[in-house]
Motif scaffolding. Structure first.
Motif, PDB file in Angstrom:
ATOM      1  N   ILE A 140       0.857  -1.191   0.000  1.00 30.05           N
ATOM      2  CA  ILE A 140       0.000   0.000   0.000  1.00 30.05           C
ATOM      3  C   ILE A 140       0.889   1.236   0.000  1.00 30.05           C
ATOM      4  O   ILE A 140       1.806   1.347   0.815  1.00 30.05           O
ATOM      5  N   VAL A 141       0.600   2.162  -0.912  1.00 33.68           N
ATOM      6  CA  VAL A 141       1.414   3.377  -1.021  1.00 33.68           C
ATOM      7  C   VAL A 141       0.602   4.654  -0.838  1.00 33.68           C
ATOM      8  O   VAL A 141       1.165   5.745  -0.879  1.00 33.68           O
ATOM      9  N   GLY A 142      -0.694   4.534  -0.659  1.00 32.04           N
ATOM     10  CA  GLY A 142      -1.491   5.739  -0.463  1.00 32.04           C
ATOM     11  C   GLY A 142      -2.973   5.464  -0.566  1.00 32.04           C
ATOM     12  O   GLY A 142      -3.409   4.320  -0.687  1.00 32.04           O
ATOM     13  N   GLU A 143      -3.714   6.554  -0.501  1.00 35.26           N
ATOM     14  CA  GLU A 143      -5.168   6.480  -0.581  1.00 35.26           C
ATOM     15  C   GLU A 143      -5.656   7.212  -1.820  1.00 35.26           C
ATOM     16  O   GLU A 143      -4.981   8.090  -2.349  1.00 35.26           O
ATOM     17  N   THR A 144      -6.835   6.832  -2.272  1.00 33.53           N
ATOM     18  CA  THR A 144      -7.474   7.452  -3.432  1.00 33.53           C
ATOM     19  C   THR A 144      -8.970   7.194  -3.323  1.00 33.53           C
ATOM     20  O   THR A 144      -9.459   6.754  -2.275  1.00 33.53           O
ATOM     21  N   THR A 145      -9.694   7.425  -4.388  1.00 35.03           N
ATOM     22  CA  THR A 145     -11.102   7.047  -4.464  1.00 35.03           C
ATOM     23  C   THR A 145     -11.340   6.334  -5.789  1.00 35.03           C
ATOM     24  O   THR A 145     -10.674   6.600  -6.784  1.00 35.03           O
ATOM     25  N   LEU A 146     -12.276   5.414  -5.778  1.00 35.64           N
ATOM     26  CA  LEU A 146     -12.710   4.709  -6.987  1.00 35.64           C
ATOM     27  C   LEU A 146     -14.222   4.821  -7.044  1.00 35.64           C
ATOM     28  O   LEU A 146     -14.910   4.340  -6.142  1.00 35.64           O
ATOM     29  N   GLY A 147     -14.725   5.463  -8.072  1.00 33.58           N
ATOM     30  CA  GLY A 147     -16.171   5.634  -8.178  1.00 33.58           C
ATOM     31  C   GLY A 147     -16.750   6.346  -6.969  1.00 33.58           C
ATOM     32  O   GLY A 147     -17.861   6.047  -6.553  1.00 33.58           O
ATOM     33  N   GLY A 148     -15.981   7.270  -6.384  1.00 33.52           N
ATOM     34  CA  GLY A 148     -16.435   8.030  -5.228  1.00 33.52           C
ATOM     35  C   GLY A 148     -16.295   7.292  -3.901  1.00 33.52           C
ATOM     36  O   GLY A 148     -16.695   7.804  -2.861  1.00 33.52           O
ATOM     37  N   ARG A 149     -15.713   6.099  -3.938  1.00 38.77           N
ATOM     38  CA  ARG A 149     -15.544   5.294  -2.722  1.00 38.77           C
ATOM     39  C   ARG A 149     -14.086   5.312  -2.279  1.00 38.77           C
ATOM     40  O   ARG A 149     -13.180   5.315  -3.119  1.00 38.77           O
ATOM     41  N   PRO A 150     -13.827   5.296  -0.969  1.00 42.61           N
ATOM     42  CA  PRO A 150     -12.437   5.280  -0.487  1.00 42.61           C
ATOM     43  C   PRO A 150     -11.702   4.030  -0.973  1.00 42.61           C
ATOM     44  O   PRO A 150     -12.276   2.941  -1.022  1.00 42.61           O
ATOM     45  N   ALA A 151     -10.437   4.222  -1.329  1.00 44.25           N
ATOM     46  CA  ALA A 151      -9.640   3.122  -1.868  1.00 44.25           C
ATOM     47  C   ALA A 151      -8.176   3.283  -1.473  1.00 44.25           C
ATOM     48  O   ALA A 151      -7.756   4.369  -1.061  1.00 44.25           O
ATOM     49  N   HIS A 152      -7.434   2.204  -1.634  1.00 43.34           N
ATOM     50  CA  HIS A 152      -5.989   2.217  -1.431  1.00 43.34           C
ATOM     51  C   HIS A 152      -5.296   2.051  -2.774  1.00 43.34           C
ATOM     52  O   HIS A 152      -5.783   1.334  -3.650  1.00 43.34           O
ATOM     53  N   ARG A 153      -4.135   2.702  -2.907  1.00 42.16           N
ATOM     54  CA  ARG A 153      -3.257   2.511  -4.057  1.00 42.16           C
ATOM     55  C   ARG A 153      -2.133   1.564  -3.638  1.00 42.16           C
ATOM     56  O   ARG A 153      -1.653   1.614  -2.509  1.00 42.16           O
ATOM     57  N   PHE A 154      -1.717   0.702  -4.558  1.00 39.22           N
ATOM     58  CA  PHE A 154      -0.678  -0.300  -4.325  1.00 39.22           C
ATOM     59  C   PHE A 154       0.364  -0.220  -5.438  1.00 39.22           C
ATOM     60  O   PHE A 154       0.045   0.194  -6.553  1.00 39.22           O
ATOM     61  N   THR A 155       1.572  -0.674  -5.146  1.00 33.00           N
ATOM     62  CA  THR A 155       2.588  -0.860  -6.189  1.00 33.00           C
ATOM     63  C   THR A 155       3.353  -2.149  -5.915  1.00 33.00           C
ATOM     64  O   THR A 155       3.379  -2.649  -4.789  1.00 33.00           O
ATOM     65  N   ARG A 156       3.986  -2.638  -6.967  1.00 33.58           N
ATOM     66  CA  ARG A 156       4.884  -3.780  -6.853  1.00 33.58           C
ATOM     67  C   ARG A 156       6.004  -3.612  -7.875  1.00 33.58           C
ATOM     68  O   ARG A 156       5.752  -3.387  -9.048  1.00 33.58           O
ATOM     69  N   GLU A 157       7.237  -3.700  -7.380  1.00 27.48           N
ATOM     70  CA  GLU A 157       8.405  -3.729  -8.251  1.00 27.48           C
ATOM     71  C   GLU A 157       8.522  -5.147  -8.795  1.00 27.48           C
ATOM     72  O   GLU A 157       8.373  -6.119  -8.039  1.00 27.48           O
ATOM     73  N   LEU A 158       8.816  -5.277 -10.078  1.00 25.64           N
ATOM     74  CA  LEU A 158       8.958  -6.587 -10.713  1.00 25.64           C
ATOM     75  C   LEU A 158      10.437  -6.930 -10.836  1.00 25.64           C
ATOM     76  O   LEU A 158      11.205  -6.156 -11.401  1.00 25.64           O
ATOM     77  N   GLU A 159      10.805  -8.059 -10.305  1.00 24.29           N
ATOM     78  CA  GLU A 159      12.206  -8.514 -10.344  1.00 24.29           C
ATOM     79  C   GLU A 159      12.564  -8.971 -11.747  1.00 24.29           C
ATOM     80  O   GLU A 159      11.769  -9.613 -12.423  1.00 24.29           O
ATOM     81  N   PRO A 160      13.797  -8.668 -12.173  1.00 21.38           N
ATOM     82  CA  PRO A 160      14.249  -9.120 -13.524  1.00 21.38           C
ATOM     83  C   PRO A 160      14.393 -10.627 -13.601  1.00 21.38           C
ATOM     84  O   PRO A 160      14.460 -11.318 -12.657  1.00 21.38           O
TER      85      PRO A 160
END
Length: 160
Positions: A140-160
């Motif tokens: 989890i890297v932060g918060e946002t909204t989706l369709g007006g609803r509270p949401a979390h943002r995520f990221t993933r680094e991809l290994e070579p």
């Protein structure tokens, strides 16, 4: 189960999958709207063109008999990154299929498409989707909204 790149022959089956699961999906993610279903043949053609251009990669998850039971998409591909989104049919939910499909998509993102990072977002009340992301190494890297609803943002680094 098999994760396959979206093709022209999937058009009707994808529409059937989306139609049969519309209410189920709308309970946790913003509804696609009536135009999505009415205009799906044109939408499918546009998806294939986006895929051909390399800006997006669309996948279907099929059961052993070829029935579409899920989708995993890598969208907004740019500068080695993409957004990942996924959905599993109601009748197949809770079996670990989303976790496995996302795992396969992460592998494809790096090995076949050369991506270095994936982003995702899910509403805070979509515990299943959150679990899928966390099991696949997203943070989890932060918060946002989706369709007006509270949401979390995520990221993933991809290994070579």
């Amino acid at each position: 189960m098999q994760l396959q790149q979206l093709g022209a022959g999937h058009r009707d089956a994808v529409l059937d999958f989306e139609t049969a699961n519309r209410d189920y999906f709308a309970a946790t993610v913003p509804d696609r709207g009536d135009d999505f279903f009415t205009d799906y043949p044109a939408r499918h053609t546009a998806l294939l063109a986006m895929q051909e251009a390399g800006t997006d990669r669309f996948h279907v998850l099929t059961a052993d008999d070829g029935t579409i039971i899920g989708r995993v998409n890598l969208t907004h591909i740019s500068s080695g990154e993409a957004e990942i989104g996924y959905r599993i049919a109601r009748d197949f939910a809770g079996r670990g299929l989303a976790t496995e499909a996302v795992r396969q998509a992460c592998h494809l993102a790096r090995s076949a498409y050369g991506l270095e990072r994936l982003r995702a977002a899910t509403t805070t009340d979509n515990h299943g989707s959150r679990t899928v992301l966390l099991r696949n190494g997203f943070t989890i890297v932060g918060e946002t909204t989706l369709g007006g609803r509270p949401a979390h943002r995520f990221t993933r680094e991809l290994e070579p």
